[in-house]
Design an enzyme around this catalytic site. Structure first.
Site, PDB file in Angstrom:
ATOM      1  N   ASN A 159      -4.799  -1.869  -3.228  1.00 30.35           N
ATOM      2  CA  ASN A 159      -4.143  -0.726  -2.593  1.00 30.35           C
ATOM      3  C   ASN A 159      -2.839  -0.322  -3.263  1.00 30.35           C
ATOM      4  O   ASN A 159      -2.459   0.855  -3.243  1.00 30.35           O
ATOM      5  CB  ASN A 159      -3.894  -1.019  -1.116  1.00 30.35           C
TER       6      ASN A 159
ATOM      7  N   ASN B  56       0.801  -1.230   0.000  1.00 30.50           N
ATOM      8  CA  ASN B  56       0.000   0.000   0.000  1.00 30.50           C
ATOM      9  C   ASN B  56       0.831   1.275   0.000  1.00 30.50           C
ATOM     10  O   ASN B  56       0.283   2.370   0.007  1.00 30.50           O
ATOM     11  CB  ASN B  56      -0.991   0.005   1.178  1.00 30.50           C
TER      12      ASN B  56
END
Length: 209
Positions: free
Chosen positions: A131, A85
């Site tokens: 993500n 992420n």
């Protein structure tokens, strides 16, 4: 550095010939064989083909450089040292460092919405809850980078997708995983060598094995 004019993946003029190819995943041996790291696995396959070795880079990533063929475009293969992420910062920094525009950034990543052993290619679009893609689009300031979507399928039963992607491939999947990684590397090469449309025509007609 000397740059020459060439055609980009959709046929318009572009300056330079470097491509940035990124494999998404999480760092550390506990994640190396998980489904979420299949992008980095495929990148390792591509690195072997071009004889590239990954080394630390100032952009908080590991980089291998090489060429598909003599006189061909330069490939910069990269893995972030951070977690999925936070992929955007290293990708953006690498794109700036090597002067690669977003349309010549290729991201190899796992895709829950495709059956296992399926490859699809696209440019731009949404992140679908991924993500890593979300962070890259934000850092680059555009979603218009290229994606090699490597199908891992949906989890069985009621298993949480977040747990599913962080588990190693099952035995049946491992029997064909090497072929899937070769296909993903082939797809990345095709995007660079043939353009997105031609590459899509090659891979989108294939059924999952």
């Amino acid at each position: 550095m000397f740059w020459r004019r060439r055609k980009n993946c959709e046929g318009s003029d572009a300056v330079g010939d470097a491509w940035l190819i990124v494999g998404l995943g999480n760092p550390g041996p506990q994640y190396e064989t998980t489904r979420h790291n299949v992008g980095q696995m495929a990148l390792d396959t591509l690195a072997e083909r071009i004889g590239g070795r990954f080394a630390a880079h100032r952009t908080n990533s590991r980089v291998a450089e090489g060429f598909l063929r003599p006189g061909g475009p330069k490939l910069v293969l990269a893995k972030s040292n951070g977690y999925m992420n936070t992929s955007g910062g290293p990708v953006s920094a690498l794109a700036k460092y090597f002067s690669v525009p977003a349309e010549r950034v290729v991201v190899l990543h796992d895709e829950l919405d495709l059956p296992f052993d399926t490859i699809k290619l696209k440019q731009g679009g949404g992140h679908g809850g991924h993500n890593g893609l979300r962070d890259i689009a934000k850092a680059l300031g555009t979603p218009e980078f290229l994606r090699v979507r490597i199908g891992i399928g949906r989890p069985p039963g009621q298993q949480d997708p977040a747990d599913f992607v962080l588990r190693p491939f099952g035995k049946v999947e491992r029997d064909t995983l090497d072929v899937l990684l070769e296909d993903a590397a082939d797809a990345a090469e095709a995007v660079v060598s043939e353009g997105l449309t031609a590459a899509q025509q090659r891979f989108h007609g294939r059924a999952a094995r």
